[in-house]
Scaffold this motif. Structure first.
Motif, PDB file in Angstrom:
ATOM      1  N   LEU A   1      -1.268  -1.107   1.141  1.00 17.56           N
ATOM      2  CA  LEU A   1      -2.355  -1.313   0.190  1.00 17.56           C
ATOM      3  C   LEU A   1      -3.127  -2.585   0.498  1.00 17.56           C
ATOM      4  CD1 LEU A   1      -0.631  -0.179  -3.128  1.00 17.56           C
ATOM      5  CD2 LEU A   1      -2.225   1.086  -1.701  1.00 17.56           C
TER       6      LEU A   1
ATOM      7  N   ASN B   1     -10.459  -0.429  -7.731  1.00 21.48           N
ATOM      8  CA  ASN B   1      -9.147  -0.907  -7.297  1.00 21.48           C
ATOM      9  C   ASN B   1      -8.668  -2.068  -8.166  1.00 21.48           C
ATOM     10  OD1 ASN B   1      -6.967  -0.729  -5.445  1.00 21.48           O
ATOM     11  ND2 ASN B   1      -7.664  -2.645  -4.526  1.00 21.48           N
TER      12      ASN B   1
ATOM     13  N   HIS C   1      -5.183  -0.725  -8.787  1.00 24.60           N
ATOM     14  CA  HIS C   1      -4.373  -1.390  -7.767  1.00 24.60           C
ATOM     15  C   HIS C   1      -3.754  -0.414  -6.784  1.00 24.60           C
ATOM     16  CE1 HIS C   1      -4.911  -5.152  -9.840  1.00 24.60           C
ATOM     17  NE2 HIS C   1      -4.539  -4.574 -10.965  1.00 24.60           N
ATOM     18  N   ASN C   2      -4.544   0.522  -6.431  1.00 23.91           N
ATOM     19  CA  ASN C   2      -4.083   1.505  -5.453  1.00 23.91           C
ATOM     20  C   ASN C   2      -5.332   2.089  -4.792  1.00 23.91           C
ATOM     21  OD1 ASN C   2      -3.402   4.046  -4.252  1.00 23.91           O
ATOM     22  ND2 ASN C   2      -1.514   4.046  -5.435  1.00 23.91           N
TER      23      ASN C   2
ATOM     24  N   SER D   1      -7.083  -2.894   1.369  1.00 22.95           N
ATOM     25  CA  SER D   1      -8.000  -3.820   0.696  1.00 22.95           C
ATOM     26  C   SER D   1      -8.724  -4.673   1.714  1.00 22.95           C
ATOM     27  CB  SER D   1      -7.227  -4.725  -0.260  1.00 22.95           C
ATOM     28  OG  SER D   1      -6.881  -4.028  -1.412  1.00 22.95           O
TER      29      SER D   1
ATOM     30  N   LEU E   1       6.640  -1.366  -6.064  1.00 22.36           N
ATOM     31  CA  LEU E   1       6.262  -0.631  -4.860  1.00 22.36           C
ATOM     32  C   LEU E   1       7.134  -1.085  -3.691  1.00 22.36           C
ATOM     33  CD1 LEU E   1       2.354  -0.662  -4.871  1.00 22.36           C
ATOM     34  CD2 LEU E   1       3.832   1.322  -5.077  1.00 22.36           C
TER      35      LEU E   1
ATOM     36  N   SER F   1      -5.828   4.391  -2.689  1.00 24.22           N
ATOM     37  CA  SER F   1      -5.940   5.841  -2.645  1.00 24.22           C
ATOM     38  C   SER F   1      -6.470   6.385  -3.977  1.00 24.22           C
ATOM     39  CB  SER F   1      -4.570   6.430  -2.322  1.00 24.22           C
ATOM     40  OG  SER F   1      -4.640   7.801  -2.300  1.00 24.22           O
ATOM     41  N   ASP F   2      -5.888   5.883  -5.061  1.00 30.19           N
ATOM     42  CA  ASP F   2      -6.364   6.303  -6.382  1.00 30.19           C
ATOM     43  C   ASP F   2      -7.794   5.836  -6.606  1.00 30.19           C
ATOM     44  OD1 ASP F   2      -3.955   7.437  -6.815  1.00 30.19           O
ATOM     45  OD2 ASP F   2      -3.173   5.868  -8.125  1.00 30.19           O
TER      46      ASP F   2
ATOM     47  N   ALA G   1       4.648   0.052   1.213  1.00 28.01           N
ATOM     48  CA  ALA G   1       3.486   0.476   0.436  1.00 28.01           C
ATOM     49  C   ALA G   1       2.606  -0.724   0.098  1.00 28.01           C
ATOM     50  CB  ALA G   1       3.938   1.175  -0.840  1.00 28.01           C
ATOM     51  N   GLU G   2       3.240  -1.835  -0.245  1.00 32.07           N
ATOM     52  CA  GLU G   2       2.481  -3.051  -0.562  1.00 32.07           C
ATOM     53  C   GLU G   2       1.631  -3.462   0.644  1.00 32.07           C
ATOM     54  OE1 GLU G   2       2.174  -4.699  -3.240  1.00 32.07           O
ATOM     55  OE2 GLU G   2       3.941  -4.503  -4.528  1.00 32.07           O
TER      56      GLU G   2
ATOM     57  N   ARG H   1       1.333   2.477 -14.563  1.00 33.64           N
ATOM     58  CA  ARG H   1       1.456   1.825 -13.254  1.00 33.64           C
ATOM     59  C   ARG H   1       2.882   1.895 -12.732  1.00 33.64           C
ATOM     60  NH1 ARG H   1      -1.348   2.880 -10.702  1.00 33.64           N
ATOM     61  NH2 ARG H   1      -0.280   1.815  -9.052  1.00 33.64           N
TER      62      ARG H   1
END
Lengths: 303, 185
Positions: B101, B35, B39-40, B105, B93, B42-43, B97-98, B89
């Motif tokens: 995420l 991450n 910075h995602n 985290s 967002l 899910s990814d 979404a921010e 990237r």
């Protein structure tokens, strides 16, 4: 967020799938190397679908030297006859070929020859994508049995491929007959290929047959088998399962060449001489260009 | 405490349940590490999962715990970089979404039972340049030696030591800006 169990399950599942795929790819690559040096590459692809194959099988269970073809050939041809006839019969009982309209999206190939001369790349692609049990036999005899079974259903993609590959295999066996040595030995080098060609040229006694030379019944069988095959291929094509297409052709021209498969099968060993000539010339060509070997050999064998 | 390499060796012997233990041991740190690149969450999850799958498929010959860790982190790193190259990237967002995420985290942090100081460290590290962040992750979250860290980062041990030093300096500066002194940490 995923739980550990979910992640574990996914990891194991995907890893299992990929492991099999990787093994299969490696196996396919090895087979390609083996078979690009000879005229019967198509037959080798049959083994791709062995469910429990291992890369080590390549050494222990080689395609071209696994059996003694000189003793198996007569039996094979006989069984092939049964297979072809049964296929035709089965098709006739279910639906007369003539009454089945062909899909408009594709055109009809001329002969069985065309079916067999599908580019080897494409054959391999199809073989790899097929479900596992259709091509499990390692011996040629078993394959014929399977072919019979598959074609008799006359509705699966396997049928076409088995049939086409059996034709290729038959070619392979014919090559074996021209030489006392195993085919793999003969075909592994340019020198060997030339020897095979020279040898078989001496033994040729029967001229190449055309459809006009064939008895009417055989022409009939050929035509019907061709129709069956074409129907199956059409289904495959319309389902998007064939990675290649056929050129448009005139249905009236379909009689130009007769399937050697039928001819050879019906008349037994003696009739294979014509094919032997063709195959041997194909072998000679193999020495010159690897790329075109398979197609040339098959089409020659079918004349 | 059971070590990752023991589980891995069990897995190689055909014990699939050992993979569960490997996942449990490494998943969260791999996720955090990944991450840091993408910075995602899910990814990052996808990438970390891919790393584990690669381990299970390739079955590399590993004999030491640090080798296993280094292997996993290196795959995560490479895949993350590839991912970034592939999908540039996203910029801007949405606030939802921010928030999502950030929540994710936070969930990882709580699952790792991080102390407050570690959480602070983790968050501040997000502000560091990538190579600094990467090396600190490997050293302090991945518990890798400098030698293994250097190997994962594809640099010499000397270079890695220098980068780690600079990273620590910059991190200290950032933490001080946040109002924390060395004693607080």
């Amino acid at each position: 967020m995923k739980t550990y169990d979910e992640i574990t399950a996914k990891v194991l599942e995907t890893a299992a799938v990929r492991t099999v795929r990787i093994k299969r790819m490696r196996y396919a690559c090895t087979l390609t190397i083996v078979c690009s040096a000879c005229v019967i590459g198509g037959a080798a692809f049959m083994k791709l679908e062995k469910p429990e194959f291992l890369p080590t099988e390549i050494q222990s269970d080689t395609l071209h030297s696994a059996s003694d073809p000189s003793t198996e050939m007569p039996t094979e041809t006989t069984e092939e006859t049964v297979s072809t006839t049964e296929a035709t019969t089965a098709r006739q009982t279910t639906a007369p070929p003539d009454t089945q309209p062909l899909p408009t999206s594709v055109s009809k190939p001329k002969t069985v020859q065309e079916l067999v001369t599908v580019p080897s790349e494409s054959v391999r692609t199809i073989m790899t994508s097929l479900p596992g049990n259709a091509h499990t036999s390692s011996a040629v005899g078993k394959e014929t049995t399977e072919t019979r079974k598959a074609v008799s259903t006359a509705a699966t993609e396997t049928a076409v491929l088995s049939f086409a590959t059996t034709a290729l295999q038959e070619t392979a066996v014919q090559v074996d007959l021209t030489e006392e040595k195993p085919a793999s030995t003969v075909l592994s080098s340019t020198e060997g290929a030339t020897t095979a060609a020279a040898s078989s040229q001496q033994t040729v006694t029967v001229p190449v047959m055309t459809s006009a030379d064939l008895p009417a019944t055989e022409v009939q069988i050929h035509t019907e088998v061709e129709t069956v095959l074409w129907d199956i291929l059409s289904d495959l094509y319309s389902n998007g399962q064939l990675p290649f297409s056929f050129e448009a052709s005139d249905p009236g021209e379909t009689e130009t060449t007769t399937a050697t498969t039928t001819t050879t099968a019906t008349n037994g060993v003696s009739d294979t001489s014509a094919s032997e000539t063709a195959v041997s010339s194909a072998v000679t060509e193999t020495a010159q260009t690897e790329e075109n070997t398979e197609d040339t050999s098959v089409s020659s064998a079918s004349v | 405490m059971e070590r990752g390499i023991e589980n891995y060796l069990r897995f190689l012997r055909g014990d699939s349940s050992a993979m569960r233990s490997i996942v449990e041991m490494f998943w969260d740190t791999m996720l955090l590490f990944t991450n840091g690149y993408v910075h995602n969450i899910s990814d990052a999850e996808d990438i970390a999962q891919e790393a584990l799958i690669e381990l299970a498929v390739r079955k590399p010959r590993l004999e030491e715990e640090h080798q296993l860790k280094a292997y996993l982190y290196r795959i995560c790193r490479n895949k993350s970089i590839n991912h970034l190259k592939k999908y540039q990237r996203m910029t801007g967002l949405s606030p939802e979404a921010e928030t999502f995420l950030e929540d994710e985290s936070a969930e990882i942090e709580s699952r790792m039972e991080m102390k407050e100081s570690a959480k602070l460290l983790h968050r501040t590290m997000q502000k560091l340049p990538q190579n600094y962040r990467e090396i600190l992750y490997l050293r302090y979250f991945g518990d890798l030696s400098m030698k293994e860290t250097a190997r994962v980062m594809r640099m010499t041990e000397k270079q890695a030591t220098a980068v780690a030093y600079q990273a620590r300096q910059q991190l200290r500066k950032l933490l001080e800006e946040e109002g924390y002194s060395g004693e607080d940490l």
